[in-house]
Write an enzyme that holds these catalytic residues in place. Structure first.
Site, short mmCIF file in Angstrom:
data_model
loop_
_atom_site.label_atom_id
_atom_site.label_comp_id
_atom_site.label_asym_id
_atom_site.label_seq_id
_atom_site.Cartn_x
_atom_site.Cartn_y
_atom_site.Cartn_z
N SER A 64 1.72 3.23 -5.28
CA SER A 64 1.65 3.46 -6.74
C SER A 64 2.37 4.72 -7.20
CB SER A 64 0.19 3.53 -7.19
OG SER A 64 -0.37 2.25 -7.21
N TYR A 189 7.76 -6.00 -7.50
CA TYR A 189 6.84 -4.85 -7.64
C TYR A 189 6.29 -4.44 -6.27
CZ TYR A 189 2.26 -2.69 -8.19
OH TYR A 189 1.16 -1.88 -8.04
N VAL A 259 -1.97 4.06 -2.50
CA VAL A 259 -2.98 3.63 -1.53
C VAL A 259 -2.61 3.88 -0.07
CG1 VAL A 259 -4.28 1.93 -2.85
CG2 VAL A 259 -2.19 1.24 -1.68
O1 DON Z 1 -0.55 -2.87 -6.37
C1 DON Z 1 -0.96 -2.57 -5.26
O2 DON Z 1 -1.98 -3.08 -4.86
C2 DON Z 1 -0.30 -1.55 -4.35
N1 DON Z 1 0.90 -2.02 -3.81
C3 DON Z 1 -0.18 -0.24 -4.98
C4 DON Z 1 -1.51 0.24 -5.47
C5 DON Z 1 -1.74 1.70 -5.34
O3 DON Z 1 -1.07 2.41 -4.65
C6 DON Z 1 -2.92 2.20 -6.08
N2 DON Z 1 -3.02 3.63 -6.00
N3 DON Z 1 -3.77 4.40 -5.58
#
Ligand code: DON
Length: 424
Positions: A64, A189, A259
């Site tokens: 993210s 994405y 994440v």
């Molecule tokens: O959208 C998702 O699930 C991940 N690829 C990215 C989410 C993420 O990093 C949330 N942040 N803390």
């Protein structure tokens, strides 16, 4: 003497090392395999100097933390207004993967939660031969100063399990926020989230934003200042999801987490900071990462709301050479300093003496500074003075100088002085 900054960063890491709380992200199978003990910290100053400690050369996926940069690139591509029509700027107070829309406008609440980030991804530049994720990879590589890669394994692992993000994509397609195939957009994405970075890369990228969009190492303006301001504002209010209020009060640095365990922070006009430690709290933010940022903010006085007072010493010196009055200015010319400059200039007696305003030692002129400077020039001329603005380093932009070219010279001060003091 060796600067103590690297020792200090190492000290902060050692102090947080014992914290074993949190869980690895397990909804992306590949991330559940990460080494939970990894710990890294990097700090980059706005002139591009990087300090690092711990596992600072270990790559991990950006996740993210790609969202603010995709937002910047989308704005650069389409303009702010077009992006605002698709994605709002209101904090959601919800989890990052909430399947949600703003009730009033039926668009995602902000670009930091997944619904907004998937929409923002659809607004990245695109060519048949160059995907949106590849455009973002190139953009980030330029900012990082090296070629970044995708982690194909993490990408494949998330694609195979991205049921929630697909639901968000289809929801966005249903309400017309997305007008393309949601499968393609969600796939892109996920690829954007799989760009590999180190904390050093992130700190360097962050430092370009901290420097108002100019890469100090190349001297190139990569982004307009107004875009940087927009991105940082949204990071400040929405970057830490449903922990944004806690973060704002305890850390006070615009930030974004991912994440895989990264957190990146951008403190305007000061530093870019990045940490990496894979175990997460219930908001999806790195546990040790949050602790490190809290310590840095406290120890180094980095909270944005501390409000560093202006240097207030805009006039470095005033002296007279022959009949010329010279004002040497130093520092940054924003509203506070311009107000002070004009207050000093208003004490100049009326008369015909040439006044030279030397900008050579200024580091930045904000638009309001330029407007106030030229207003002062106009008023001093009305008092009978001959005015020259000496801009040897060409710090004034073309836009700032527009309409005032005749009173701006780019020769060194000594040369300008000589032209006034040379005997006939
Ligand atoms: O959208 C998702 O699930 C991940 N690829 C990215 C989410 C993420 O990093 C949330 N942040 N803390």
């Amino acid at each position: 003497m060796k600067t103590p900054v690297p020792d200090y960063l190492q000290h902060v890491l050692s102090a947080c090392d014992a914290n074993q709380k949190g869980q690895l992200a397990n909804y992306i199978p590949e991330l559940a395999q990460a080494n939970p003990n990894r710990l890294a910290l990097a700090l980059a100053t706005i002139d591009g100097t990087i300090y690092a400690a711990g596992d600072a050369d270990v790559e991990f996926t950006i996740q993210s933390m790609s969202k603010p940069f995709a937002y910047a690139l989308a704005i650069q591509t389409h303009g702010l207004q077009a992006v605002l029509e698709k994605v709002g700027v209101e904090p959601s107070g919800e989890a990052f993967n909430q399947i949600s829309l703003d009730a009033e406008h039926a668009i995602p609440k902000n670009p930091m939660i997944n619904s907004g980030a998937i929409t923002t991804h659809s607004l990245l530049p695109y060519k048949k031969t160059v995907s949106r994720a590849e455009h973002l990879r190139r953009f980030l590589s330029e900012l990082a100063g090296r070629e970044l890669k995708f982690d194909e394994q993490v990408y494949a692992s998330e694609v195979a399990t991205a049921f929630r993000n697909r639901s968000i994509g289809y929801m966005l397609r249903t309400v017309g926020v997305l007008d393309q195939d949601p499968e393609d957009i969600v796939d892109g994405y996920i690829r954007q989230c799989a760009i590999l970075v180190t904390v050093k890369d992130l700190a360097r990228i962050a430092s370009v934003f901290a420097n108002g969009g100019v890469d100090a190492r190349t001297g190139k303006r990569v982004l307009e200042r107004s875009i940087v301001r927009q991105v940082l504002s949204v990071m400040m209010s929405c970057g830490m999801y449903d922990a944004a209020g806690d973060w704002l009060t305890s850390v006070g640095i615009p930030a974004k987490s991912g994440v895989a365990g990264g957190i990146l922070g951008i403190l305007p006009a000061q530093v870019g900071i990045a940490v990496f430690s894979p175990k997460l709290d219930t908001h999806g933010n790195s546990v040790r990462g949050v602790e490190i940022f809290e310590r840095l903010s406290q120890d180094m006085g980095l909270h944005l709301m501390e409000g560093t007072p202006s240097a207030q010493t805009i006039v470095q010196s005033r002296y007279v050479v022959g009949e010329c009055i010279v004002y040497e200015l130093r520092g940054v010319l924003q509203f506070t300093e311009s107000e002070m400059l004009l207050r000093i200039l208003q004490d100049e007696a009326k008369g015909k003496a040439p006044i030279l305003l030397d900008l050579t030692h200024l580091t930045l002129i904000h638009d309001v500074g330029a407007r106030m400077l030229f207003e002062g020039v106009k008023r001093l001329k009305e008092d009978g003075h001959v005015l020259k603005v000496v801009d040897t380093e060409r710090i004034l932009s073309d836009v700032q100088i527009k309409g005032h070219k005749r009173c701006v010279v780019d020769q060194p001060l000594a040369q300008v002085l000589a032209s006034y003091t040379a005997s006939p």
